[in-house]
Write a protein that holds these residues in place. Structure first.
Motif, PDB file in Angstrom:
ATOM      1  N   ALA A  22      36.096  74.151  85.786  1.00 56.10           N
ATOM      2  CA  ALA A  22      36.166  73.160  86.599  1.00 56.10           C
ATOM      3  C   ALA A  22      36.841  72.052  85.928  1.00 56.10           C
ATOM      4  O   ALA A  22      37.721  71.319  86.445  1.00 56.10           O
ATOM      5  CB  ALA A  22      34.673  72.680  87.338  1.00 56.10           C
ATOM      6  N   ALA A  23      36.411  71.700  84.823  1.00 51.17           N
ATOM      7  CA  ALA A  23      36.954  70.622  83.848  1.00 51.17           C
ATOM      8  C   ALA A  23      38.312  70.929  83.609  1.00 51.17           C
ATOM      9  O   ALA A  23      39.579  70.189  83.586  1.00 51.17           O
ATOM     10  CB  ALA A  23      36.267  70.780  82.430  1.00 51.17           C
ATOM     11  N   TYR A  24      38.838  72.473  83.580  1.00 57.85           N
ATOM     12  CA  TYR A  24      40.139  72.762  83.361  1.00 57.85           C
ATOM     13  C   TYR A  24      40.779  72.261  84.235  1.00 57.85           C
ATOM     14  O   TYR A  24      42.040  71.912  84.484  1.00 57.85           O
ATOM     15  CB  TYR A  24      40.307  74.245  83.058  1.00 57.85           C
ATOM     16  CG  TYR A  24      41.483  74.848  83.228  1.00 57.85           C
ATOM     17  CD1 TYR A  24      42.557  74.850  82.041  1.00 57.85           C
ATOM     18  CD2 TYR A  24      42.031  75.459  84.373  1.00 57.85           C
ATOM     19  CE1 TYR A  24      43.871  75.495  82.224  1.00 57.85           C
ATOM     20  CE2 TYR A  24      43.130  76.116  84.548  1.00 57.85           C
ATOM     21  CZ  TYR A  24      44.099  76.017  83.529  1.00 57.85           C
ATOM     22  OH  TYR A  24      45.341  76.440  83.789  1.00 57.85           O
ATOM     23  N   SER A  25      40.368  72.599  85.474  1.00 60.06           N
ATOM     24  CA  SER A  25      41.113  72.500  87.008  1.00 60.06           C
ATOM     25  C   SER A  25      41.394  70.875  87.171  1.00 60.06           C
ATOM     26  O   SER A  25      42.348  70.487  87.558  1.00 60.06           O
ATOM     27  CB  SER A  25      40.299  73.255  88.065  1.00 60.06           C
ATOM     28  OG  SER A  25      40.160  74.393  87.707  1.00 60.06           O
ATOM     29  N   VAL A  26      40.224  70.021  86.937  1.00 64.42           N
ATOM     30  CA  VAL A  26      40.308  68.539  86.997  1.00 64.42           C
ATOM     31  C   VAL A  26      41.721  68.379  86.187  1.00 64.42           C
ATOM     32  O   VAL A  26      42.601  67.305  86.543  1.00 64.42           O
ATOM     33  CB  VAL A  26      39.141  67.752  86.488  1.00 64.42           C
ATOM     34  CG1 VAL A  26      39.601  66.355  86.274  1.00 64.42           C
ATOM     35  CG2 VAL A  26      37.999  68.049  87.395  1.00 64.42           C
TER      36      VAL A  26
END
Length: 651
Positions: free
Chosen positions: A569-573
């Motif tokens: 999720a952090a990667y996607s943000v």
């Protein structure tokens, strides 16, 4: 006794005014003895209370961050449509997944607790054994996380044990991801909640390591926990604890904890292992980092003490929820992370031990123990992370860190592993719906191996030896991530509360609101509370998902299940331009795709539905074959006799 002389003087003044001096002389010694006893009792109680408060609020004492605004998960309906921007959707997903960890808290909850239906719980953990093990996280895994495919007891777990081994893995993983994609947390305005999540776990791990040579493994008995289903106010007691130490050694758990503390120490020191990708999450706090490194150093030393063995070998006869299978991979990972943490803490080539000596130990172990195996990354197996971390370290160009063989060596080791994954020429293969599947590892939590693989692929891809490999790795990882978020045959995003089609009945006693262990699917029919951000176990090998609370292989939630989701999720943000796939899923599409009948897994053995189990089918096939052979033999005898009879009649 500070100020007690004033109390005595006051007593004497009042006494002499109201009674005789002789009476006062008799009463005074008694009063003094009483005051001494009371003051000692109060001091003892105050000391215990202050220690407990200090430990509970340890993060705040050492500068824990405070959120600028309070984040609460939005209604699942917000996860459908285009009313919110892609960045907001990804930020909400990351925020929800951090919220899940808050819902798993044990101990005395702080005043800023966001989960209204949670309560203070298990406030005496460890007390019977002279150690404070309050706080930390409820694991929510139980025996369903066992590496072996086994049938659980009739009554499933309500998930209130606290297990050091998988928690340390989760903390290591989250700190590694937050170092690699730290800007994602910052952009989502979730850095303070990341800080709280990590410290709640790390502070408890410190409690579980009260001295240089002692580690507490678990609080709570899994066999007892299996027979309880209910809220956090009636958790069964007593709650036994187990420890390893310098005599009863647990090589794996000491090394695992060392890796977790070291990984987070580097993060809290602001030391980046991927400066070209992202800055670490802005958690910099050198005091806290130093505390973590001190624990890591002691635990690393403990992991080198003989006999080298797993903690499950050291303490036999316990029905461990997480039975470890090896220790060599843990030692290698710990050595890698110690080299990074030591460098981040200011160690140089003149330090003892040097960061390079840790690295040399890790690379020697990699070769001598033949750790490049076709295994998954999970709570029991960490070797796939080692070459990828060594590639990151080799790419830094740091004068104190030179992995033997350089970048090319560790790129080769990493790609040997990752090529097996993406080309499906190893143990892993894709289901018809596209989920990476490892028989024996995916059966009890199918999304976990796939999401850990996706995390490894995303982290490594920018360092690949060719642009085509970079694209291949990223594409494969994105496919797995999309699958988990709803691009699958069930049209189900496997994160609770993210969309109207998300699982609504996770295997979690706290949020279910039920207490009838014999009827956990119907009491109540629908969970009382939404366990936002919880990643469930996932579908079966046929991509089917039933959303049944008691079907723990599919609906179980756990700390380690969520760990790779946080990093993804952090990667996607940070990287994604499109919103999560689930925003395209209209309400009701899962209901249309939901399979009929019942699951066929350890929670619902096939034979319980009127069908035949695999063993029964084999027995039936053998019986049919034998009967067929007997009939054929009898028929042959009959034909031979008939033929002889005809010959006699002709004569």
């Amino acid at each position: 006794m500070a100020g007690s002389h004033k109390v005595v003087a006051g007593f004497w003044a009042v006494c002499t005014r109201t009674t005789s001096d002789k009476c006062c002389e008799l009463l005074l010694p008694t009063t003094i003895i009483f005051l001494v006893l009371v003051s000692r009792f109060v001091a003892r109680m105050l000391s215990k209370s202050l220690i407990a408060l200090a430990l509970t609020a340890a993060g705040r004492v050492i500068g824990q961050l405070t959120p600028s605004t309070v984040y609460q998960p939005p209604d699942p309906t917000s996860g459908y449509g285009s009313s919110l921007s892609a960045s907001t959707q990804w930020s909400n997903l990351l925020g929800n997944m951090l919220w899940f960890y808050e819902a798993q808290r044990s101990g005395r909850l702080p005043s800023d607790n966001r989960v209204s239906w949670r309560n203070d719980s298990c406030l005496t953990d460890g007390q019977e054994y002279g150690v404070d093990l309050t706080g930390g996280y409820y694991d929510a895994g139980g025996q369903s996380n066992s590496k072996l495919l086994v049938i659980k007891t009739d009554h499933d777990t309500s998930d209130y044990i606290k297990a050091t081994y998988p928690l340390a893995f989760s903390i290591f993983s989250v700190c590694w991801g937050a170092n690699t994609y730290g800007d994602g947390y910052a952009n989502a305005n979730q850095t303070a909640y990341l800080d709280q999540m990590l410290r709640w776990g790390l502070d408890w791990l410190m409690k579980a390591h009260p001295g240089p040579n002692t580690v507490y493994i678990q609080a709570g008995d899994d066999s007892v926990d299996n027979n309880y289903w209910g809220g956090d106010q009636d958790i069964p007691s007593p709650r036994p604890v187990w420890q390893v130490n310098s005599t009863i050694t647990g090589t794996d758990i000491a090394a695992r904890m060392a890796a977790a503390f070291a990984s987070c120490s580097a993060l809290y020191n602001g030391f980046s292992i991927t400066p070209s990708t992202s800055k670490p999450a802005p958690l910099s706090n050198s005091t806290y980092a130093s505390t973590l490194l001190n624990h890591a150093t002691q635990l690393y030393s403990l992991s080198q003490q003989t006999p080298l063995q797993t903690y499950t070998t050291a303490i036999p006869g316990v029905d461990w929820a997480y039975a470890s299978s090896s220790y060599q991979d843990e030692q290698a990972l710990a050595a890698v992370m110690m080299s990074v943490a030591a460098t981040a803490g200011g160690a140089t080539s003149s330090s003892s031990p040097t960061p390079q000596s840790y690295l040399d130990t890790a690379t020697d172990m990699w070769s001598s123990d033949k750790l490049n195996q076709d295994v998954v990354l999970n709570w029991d197996s960490v070797s796939p992370a080692v070459p990828i971390l060594l590639t990151q370290i080799a790419s830094l160009g740091n004068s104190n860190l030179h992995p033997s063989g350089g970048s090319s060596k560790w790129q080769g080791e990493s790609e040997t592993y990752l090529d097996r994954v993406v080309n499906e020429n190893g143990r892993g293969y894709l289901t018809k719906g596209g989920l990476l599947w490892y028989s024996g590892d995916s059966d009890l939590a199918s999304l976990n191996p796939a999401m850990n693989a996706a995390m490894l692929l995303f982290i490594y891809a920018p360092m690949a030896t060719s642009s085509s490999k970079t694209s291949q790795y990223q594409s494969f990882a994105q496919g797995q991530w999309d699958y988990a978020l709803g691009k699958n045959p069930m049209s189900a995003p496997y994160v609770v509360g993210s969309n109207p089609n998300s699982p609504t009945n996770p295997h979690d006693a706290k949020s279910s609101g039920g207490s009838d262990i014999d009827n956990i699917d119907t009491s109540p029919v629908n969970s009382t509370h939404i366990l936002y951000g919880a990643a469930v176990g996932g579908p079966n090998s046929n991509d089917q998902f039933w959303n049944i609370r008691s079907d723990w292989p599919e609906t179980e939630v756990a700390l380690d299940y969520n760990a790779p989701f946080l990093t993804l999720a952090a990667y996607s943000v940070l990287k994604a331009t499109d919103p999560p796939f689930y925003t395209s899923l209209a309400p009701g599409v899962y209901a249309e795709a939901k399979p009929g009948g019942m699951p066929c897994d350890p929670a619902f053995p096939c034979k319980s539905h009127g069908g035949l189990s695999t063993a029964a089918k084999i027995v039936l096939a053998v019986v049919i074959t034998v009967v067929g052979l007997i009939i054929a033999g009898l028929l042959a005898c009959f034909l031979v006799r008939a033929k002889r009879g005809r010959k006699r009649s002709l004569l």
